[in-house]
Design a protein around this motif. Structure first.
Motif, PDB file in Angstrom:
ATOM      1  N   UNK B 188      18.051  29.232 -31.983  1.00 39.01           N
ATOM      2  CA  UNK B 188      18.615  27.988 -32.130  1.00 39.01           C
ATOM      3  C   UNK B 188      18.086  27.382 -33.281  1.00 39.01           C
ATOM      4  N   UNK B 189      17.163  27.896 -33.768  1.00 34.93           N
ATOM      5  CA  UNK B 189      16.483  27.429 -34.817  1.00 34.93           C
ATOM      6  C   UNK B 189      16.698  25.819 -35.086  1.00 34.93           C
ATOM      7  N   UNK B 190      16.386  25.234 -34.104  1.00 38.52           N
ATOM      8  CA  UNK B 190      15.935  23.682 -33.966  1.00 38.52           C
ATOM      9  C   UNK B 190      14.629  23.587 -34.909  1.00 38.52           C
ATOM     10  N   UNK B 191      14.832  22.168 -35.614  1.00 35.51           N
ATOM     11  CA  UNK B 191      13.769  22.238 -36.684  1.00 35.51           C
ATOM     12  C   UNK B 191      12.450  21.728 -36.179  1.00 35.51           C
ATOM     13  N   UNK B 192      12.524  21.318 -35.069  1.00 37.48           N
ATOM     14  CA  UNK B 192      11.096  20.902 -34.462  1.00 37.48           C
ATOM     15  C   UNK B 192      10.671  21.939 -33.483  1.00 37.48           C
ATOM     16  N   UNK B 193       9.836  22.759 -33.849  1.00 38.82           N
ATOM     17  CA  UNK B 193       9.007  23.620 -33.261  1.00 38.82           C
ATOM     18  C   UNK B 193       8.712  23.162 -31.740  1.00 38.82           C
ATOM     19  N   UNK B 194       8.515  23.992 -30.615  1.00 38.48           N
ATOM     20  CA  UNK B 194       8.165  23.451 -29.384  1.00 38.48           C
ATOM     21  C   UNK B 194       6.773  22.918 -29.263  1.00 38.48           C
ATOM     22  N   UNK B 236       7.138  13.113 -20.109  1.00 40.93           N
ATOM     23  CA  UNK B 236       7.484  11.906 -20.872  1.00 40.93           C
ATOM     24  C   UNK B 236       8.165  12.878 -22.063  1.00 40.93           C
ATOM     25  N   UNK B 237       9.313  12.579 -22.455  1.00 42.26           N
ATOM     26  CA  UNK B 237      10.210  13.058 -23.545  1.00 42.26           C
ATOM     27  C   UNK B 237      10.027  12.201 -24.646  1.00 42.26           C
ATOM     28  N   UNK B 238       9.378  12.451 -25.701  1.00 44.07           N
ATOM     29  CA  UNK B 238       9.422  11.682 -27.018  1.00 44.07           C
ATOM     30  C   UNK B 238      10.834  12.033 -27.739  1.00 44.07           C
ATOM     31  N   UNK B 239      10.666  11.556 -28.976  1.00 49.52           N
ATOM     32  CA  UNK B 239      11.852  12.146 -29.877  1.00 49.52           C
ATOM     33  C   UNK B 239      11.844  13.639 -29.803  1.00 49.52           C
ATOM     34  N   UNK B 240      12.980  14.183 -29.922  1.00 45.96           N
ATOM     35  CA  UNK B 240      13.024  15.782 -29.783  1.00 45.96           C
ATOM     36  C   UNK B 240      13.825  16.212 -30.960  1.00 45.96           C
ATOM     37  N   UNK B 241      13.345  17.050 -31.595  1.00 44.30           N
ATOM     38  CA  UNK B 241      13.869  17.685 -33.081  1.00 44.30           C
ATOM     39  C   UNK B 241      14.569  18.582 -32.714  1.00 44.30           C
ATOM     40  N   UNK B 242      15.834  18.452 -32.026  1.00 41.58           N
ATOM     41  CA  UNK B 242      16.823  19.576 -31.604  1.00 41.58           C
ATOM     42  C   UNK B 242      16.452  20.542 -30.378  1.00 41.58           C
ATOM     43  N   UNK B 243      17.363  20.927 -29.697  1.00 46.62           N
ATOM     44  CA  UNK B 243      17.334  21.807 -28.820  1.00 46.62           C
ATOM     45  C   UNK B 243      18.243  22.904 -28.649  1.00 46.62           C
TER      46      UNK B 243
END
Ligand code: FAD
Ligand code: FES
Ligand code: FES
Lengths: 182, 755, 288
Positions: B188-194, B236-243
């Motif tokens: 996926x290479x979402x920019x925010x690591x889990x 709680x889901x804060x901002x998420x950097x892609x999924x």
């Protein structure tokens, strides 16, 4: 130790645990205009110190190896990967993070306004680095061609936008800057 | 006064300012007092029995507060497929066995991240290595080692679809297009690591902040693995950097953070490294697809047969769903009177595959669309003509599966042919220069309840206030795609308010109505959008009652909301400010707040989805005949996403899809060797950069989707499908080489050219 | 990604660097920009107990040109400054273009030419152009200074010809012959911003259709960047023709020793060497 009024002492860290404990170094840095005196371990990178100790979490950590650009900050006015910069190395220097791009009065930088208006941020994780790189670009080249913009963003990865609206936003901010001047 | 003031407007995202100033908070940005840092020990071997684990040395390291292994926690098997418990085959930490390189074996929590990592090196694990299988063929071979004891072979799931007289179709066919395709694993290479951060409250309840697309799944599955009641877990889901599909399951770090937080009474945070993400993270399935299509002489399709083998990796997770979707998308786009599908989901000792943008559709459509272009060549027809001839239209039925409520595929094809100059270019651009086409269709949310939820699929609560504002609460999860923009936009439209009159409460299972299945399958705009509209309608009815009394109008539908007022449709000058009406309604009800909750669960719309998007894409490429390097010079896209609620948001989805899909076609692949992922940095796993992106022209064909809010349907995932086959077709047009094994590489092209 | 622990030293006088490097030996790594060293440490590809930083040595930040002595690039000068330097842009265009496509803006603000060369990666982008331009490496230690040709610096991947206690203090590039023409091609099949799959630097001087001087250096296709000697021999003194360039390119193909990696296979790299060498020669000689 004596520090002047604007100097904050942020020196109380959990002691590193094991016997390999390394000497901490005291550094003085200016971040977004605020002066800090910090005790840092030699292996701490600037991004870690910004995020974990100064709690300036706008700078993101996307890879740690210089590839994604999410950690981009300005070091004495030049963009660098804060994940590949040792905190001890920046003693005496001036750092601008994404939190310091808008004016101290809160007025956004034209690049920031353009990012909002052009839909250049989606998930937003690349955005701080993108904005800092864009500010850097416009500081060195006030009227970049599209290909120059694309080339300048080579160190900033985005997985959401396909870069289209980011490039548009930077071009628009450049035009706007020019109009403001002319 | 005109209605529909906000629909179709390119409004900016309400969270954009926070994002451009660094103020938007993601999970790893959160710091709690006393917080500890976690790290995971992963298996270095692909398949082994764990003979022993010794954690004493790690525990003794100063600063280490907790070390756990699979022996220390309940061995609860979990997975998103709650409907079929046999498919739930994963435990948070390995029990007895490890099944892939990267399988989580132990977890540490320590005072700082350095200490946590150093403690990992002090955990001694003795592995007894077992024979392992990595590829589909190996896994299915006679006598192959099994991954899971619950199975007698490595097949975790099979899916069959049969309709129509298939054998006759092939017997009578004028041309049979038969091919075998393989696809590669990509990340996926979402920019925010889990990242996950958990805190145990003093009453034993758990609060977890986590980077997820599906807060509700995390709530349910975490409760189960922690042996808590669902309501004892607050997500709680804060901002998420892609999924992009990669953050829709409970993952070991969610569990370990929560478990250790409860164990030691201090918050615990885990954040993965990029190398962990690339080396061990979920990935798009590598699939082998064997497919044949029967054509009449004029190009009419009479039947299709697809067999698919999916490399699922070591655990199911969410992955088996792709077996269903490849089956469905094998038979979409065109009228196919007879169809047979056999899909096998296969265990191997590789990192588990999972959902990724399109989830099966990119592979199915790569194969299917490449075949359409190849069949056109064989039949002497133009590839766009052949598609037009067979294209689905509104009202078409896919037997037992779905009815197509709106479909602009033909219009898309015709328009993309026009804007790309197709007729002048195809087969005429000269050697090394080519143009290619491919189409897609995608679902707007899934109908099948594989999570076995007891709640509606989407919910939204709307409250209105006498200051003329409203509050929208929903668990619909914005991970960057923009539901925090579109859902308020829909509500503002319904209530005739401005965007900044809407306060949004989202991403908190304790504050949002039950429930929302989360962000996947391009479901949010349609499902949560419908829930918002229903809640808004109910609120409006109550407000309109008040206005009717005051205006002495007895027919409710004569009223309308707009411009911050409620007004009579025929006499727009007769209007009352929105807030005043709310005040009236409250006064009439002893001050009770005015609110309503809207729900949406698809009913009576088959097995797949309430609505389908369509589109056609053309790629123009130049191939360097000496080096084989492919340069994509121009993309043209025409798509049907129903009514575009926010064109800028739709464009953003398209542009991002092209980036991800060009990577899929040309530059991205996880290089695997005996179960080990070799390229684990972005220097080696190459996603396209800004300079790699071709110019792109896009248009929409507007249809009205009856099932969608204001006629809208999906625009997020389908667009990730046509790019790879369009580029394959363009490279074929340029060189005569048709790539049947993605990705397209210069070496494959040169191999074909005989250089 | 976090760094392992180490001790950090940032001497202000160069003698202290020599002393430290001598006393710490293999436990220490020199650091210039750190853009190779730090990712390597994070990824566990290398390790060290001490880092000796060159950042405080202002004497290493030198960057100067004079017609007689050529270009002198101090070991502490960052790539961005080298590429922006007027004489580099005018007279060392091949170097300027190699730097323009090396890594990213952010990395170029930290990384150095010396680091690029001393890292001794086969794909180092500044190596083939600097070799083709005849660069000299100035090596210093407490014992004094010595100069070696750049070609002798790299001895294998990650390994350089420095003795204990020695450091590179400058790169000296002779003033290019006015008549010579040169070009650098960096090729990646995957992306416009990528480590090279193959890189080729060519410099030629011709008079009346004859090749007087020629330098061909290939990167990423052997344990270190290499000189395509057989190709050069074929060309030198010969009359230019397309077939001559083709046979020189074929010779280059035969003398390289590539290995398969993520970016390309061995066979493909060989093929690229032939294609790119020919293209580069065509550019510098003007033969089409
Ligand atoms: C994202 C990214 C992209 C990159 N892309 C490219 C690319 O396209 N092309 C390319 O060629 N490289 C690339 N690199 C690698 C790297 O940036 C360059 O090699 C850079 O020039 C290294 O310089 P430095 O000053 O940072 O070296 P350092 O990391 O400081 O040092 C590298 C090595 O050289 C040694 N060293 C440094 N200075 C001296 C000295 N004076 N004397 C003796 N030894 C010394 C160090 O001990 C170390 O072993 C990339 C790196 C990153 C992170
Ligand atoms: S985090 Fe620094 S470049 Fe990715
Ligand atoms: S906006 Fe998500 S990575 Fe760029």
């Amino acid at each position: 130790m004596n520090f002047d009024a604007t100097n904050r002492w942020v020196g109380c860290f959990t002691q590193p645990a094991d016997a390999k404990q390394m000497k901490h170094h005291v550094i003085r840095i200016t971040v977004n205009g605020d002066r800090h005196t910090l005790a840092v371990a030699p292996h701490w990178t600037l991004v870690e110190v910004l995020r974990e100790h100064l709690r300036l979490t706008g700078t993101k950590h996307g890879c740690g190896t210089g590839d994604c650009g999410a950690c981009t900050v300005l070091l004495d006015g030049r963009s660098v990967n804060s994940c590949l910069t040792l905190a001890v190395e920046v003693d005496g220097r001036e750092i601008t993070t994404i939190e310091g791009i808008a004016s101290s009065g809160g007025e956004l930088h034209p690049v920031q306004d353009a990012f909002i208006a052009h839909g250049a941020t989606q998930c937003g994780f690349c955005t701080p680095g993108m904005v800092v790189s864009s500010v850097q670009l416009l500081a060195t080249n006030s009227r970049p061609e599209e290909q120059e913009i694309r080339h300048a963003l080579g160190g900033n990865l985005c997985r959401c936008t396909g870069y289209t609206k980011i490039v548009e936003a930077i071009a628009a901010a450049a035009t706007q800057g020019e109009e403001a001047e002319g | 006064m005109s209605r529909q003031t906000l629909i179709g407007k390119s409004l900016p995202r309400p969270d954009a300012k926070a994002k451009v100033t660094g103020g938007a908070q993601y999970t790893d940005d959160i710091h709690l007092p006393g917080m500890l840092h976690g790290a995971l020990l992963r298996s270095p071997v692909a398949h082994a029995r764990i003979a022993s684990i010794d954690i004493d040395r790690a525990r003794a390291l100063p600063g280490v507060k907790c070390v756990i292994t699979g022996n220390d926690v309940p061995a609860v098997r979990y997975g998103n497929w709650r409907l079929v418990p046999e498919l739930q085959d994963e435990t948070a930490l390995a029990v007895d066995k490890v099944r892939f390189i990267g399988d989580e074996v132990a977890a540490v929590a320590a005072v700082d991240a350095d200490t946590a990592r150093e403690a990992l090196e002090l955990i001694d694990v003795e592995y007894e290595e077992l024979p392992a299988v990595f590829g589909i063929e190996e896994a299915l071979a006679e006598g192959a080692p099994h991954l899971h004891d619950a199975h007698t072979d490595n097949i975790s799931l099979t899916r069959n679809i049969d309709y129509g007289e298939l054998d006759r179709a092939f017997e009578e066919a004028f041309h049979i297009q038969e091919d075998v395709f393989t696809t590669h694993p990509v990340n996926h290479a979402y920019m925010e690591p889990c990242s996950a951060l958990a805190r145990a409250e003093s009453d034993g309840r758990i609060t977890i902040w986590t980077s997820t697309q599906t807060p509700y799944y995390i709530q349910c599955l975490l409760a189960r693995t922690m042996e808590l009641r669902e309501n004892d877990v607050r997500v709680i889901k804060p901002h998420v950097g892609g999924g992009f599909g990669g953050k829709m399951e409970l993952r070991p770090w969610d569990f370990c953070a929560a478990w250790m937080a409860r164990e030691i009474g201090r918050p615990v945070k885990f954040t993965l490294d990029r190398t962990e993400e690339l080396a061990t993270g979920r990935r798009r399935h590598a699939v082998k697809i064997s497919s044949r299509i029967a054509f009449q002489e004029d190009g009419t399709i009479t039947g299709k047969e697809v067999r698919a083998w999916l490399n699922g990796g070591a655990y199911n997770g969410m992955g088996p769903t792709a077996t269903f979707l490849i089956g469905n998308f094998g038979a979409m786009l065109y009228r196919i009177p007879a169809y047979r599908y056999r899909g096998l989901y296969i265990y191997t000792n590789t990192p588990p595959a999972g959902a990724m943008r399109g989830f099966g559709a990119p592979q199915a459509l790569y194969a299917g669309e490449t075949q359409m272009s190849q069949a056109a060549a064989a039949l002497g027809l133009d590839p766009i003509e052949l598609r037009l001839k067979n294209s689905m239209t509104e009202g078409d039925e896919i037997p037992g599966v779905a009815t197509v409520g709106s479909c602009g595929l033909k219009e898309c094809l015709e328009e993309v042919r026009r804007i790309s100059g197709w007729n002048e270019k195809r087969a005429t651009l000269g050697r090394g220069h080519g143009i290619g086409v491919a189409c897609y269709s995608f679902i707007s949310g899934g109908v099948f309840n594989w999570f076995n939820t007891k709640y509606p699929f989407s919910s939204a609560e709307v409250r209105v206030f006498d200051d003329g504002t409203a509050q929208l609460s929903t668990l619909a999860a914005d991970i960057g795609q923009g539901s925090d923009l579109i859902l308020p936009q829909i509500l503002a439209e319904e209530l005739g308010l401005r965007m900044d009159d809407i306060r949004l409460v989202t991403g908190d299972t304790a504050a949002c109505p039950q429930s929302d299945l989360g962000t996947w399958g391009s479901r949010v705009t349609l499902m949560a959008g419908n829930a918002v509209r229903r809640a808004a309608k109910e609120v409006k009815e109550r407000l309109f009652e008040m206005v009717s009394l005051k205006f002495d109008l007895n027919v409710i539908h004569e009223l309308e909301c707009g411009d911050g007022h409620i007004y009579a449709k025929n006499k727009p000058k007769r209007r009352i400010p929105f807030g005043e009406v709310v005040a009236m309604a409250q006064r009439a009800n002893r001050g009770e707040p005015i609110k309503a909750t809207g729900y949406y669960t698809p009913r009576d719309c088959g097995l797949v989805s309430p609505a389908f998007s369509f589109g056609a894409q053309v790629a123009e490429t130049r191939v360097d005949l000496d080096t084989g390097k492919v340069e994509v010079e121009q993309m043209y896209t025409v798509h049907d996403c129903g009514v575009e609620l926010n064109p800028m948001a739709v464009e953003g989805q398209l542009e991002g899809s092209i980036q991800m899909s060009l990577g899929y076609a040309l530059s991205e692949t996880l290089v695997m060797q005996e179960g080990r992922t070799l390229n684990t940095t972005f220097l080696d796993y190459k996603i396209p950069v800004a300079a790699d992106m071709p110019p792109s022209i896009s248009k929409t064909v507007e249809t009205f989707e009856p099932a969608g809010p204001f006629g809208a349907k999906e625009a997020g995932e389908g667009l990730a499908c046509p790019t790879a086959p369009a580029v394959v077709d363009a490279v074929y047009d340029a060189t005569g080489y048709c790539c049947n094994d993605l990705p397209i590489t210069p070496e494959k092209i040169l191999g074909h050219l005989g250089a | 990604m976090r760094l392992p622990r180490f001790e950090y030293h940032a001497p202000e006088r160069i003698e202290q660097v020599f002393d430290l490097m001598e006393s710490l030996g293999s436990a220490a790594e020199l650091m210039a920009g750190g853009t190779d060293l730090l990712p390597g440490l994070k990824l566990g590809k290398r390790s060290c107990d001490h880092i000796v930083s060159l950042s405080r040595l202002s004497e290493l930040k030198e960057l100067s040109f004079n017609e007689a002595k050529g270009l002198r690039i101090g070991a502490g000068t960052v790539l961005a400054d080298v590429a922006a330097h007027g004489p580099v842009r005018d007279r060392y265009r091949m170097l300027a273009s190699a730097i323009a496509d090396l890594a990213t803006v952010q990395v170029r603000h930290r990384a150095t030419v010396a680091g690029n060369l001393c890292n001794a990666s086969p794909c180092a982008d500044t190596a083939p152009p600097l070799m083709a331009m005849g660069a000299i490496i100035e090596i210093s230690s407490s014992g004094g200074r010595r100069d070696i040709p750049l070609e002798e610096l790299m001895v294998g991947p990650g390994s350089i010809a420095l003795e204990k206690g020695e450091i590179v203090t400058a790169i000296i590039v002779p003033t290019p012959r006015l008549e010579s023409r040169s070009t650098y091609i960096k090729f990646s099949p995957r992306s416009k911003v990528d480590i090279a799959a193959v890189n080729v630097a060519v410099s030629t001087t011709t008079t009346r259709g004859r090749v007087d001087e020629v330098e061909i250096f290939l990167g990423t296709v052997a344990p270190t960047p290499i000189r395509a000697r057989r190709a050069e021999v074929l060309l030198k003194g010969s009359h230019l023709s397309e077939s001559l360039l083709a046979s020189a390119a074929a010779a280059a193909r035969d003398e390289c020793l590539p290995i398969t990696d993520f970016r390309a296979t061995e066979e493909y790299k060989r093929h690229l060497v032939e294609v790119l060498t020919k293209r580069a020669l065509m550019t510098t000689t003007g033969i089409a």
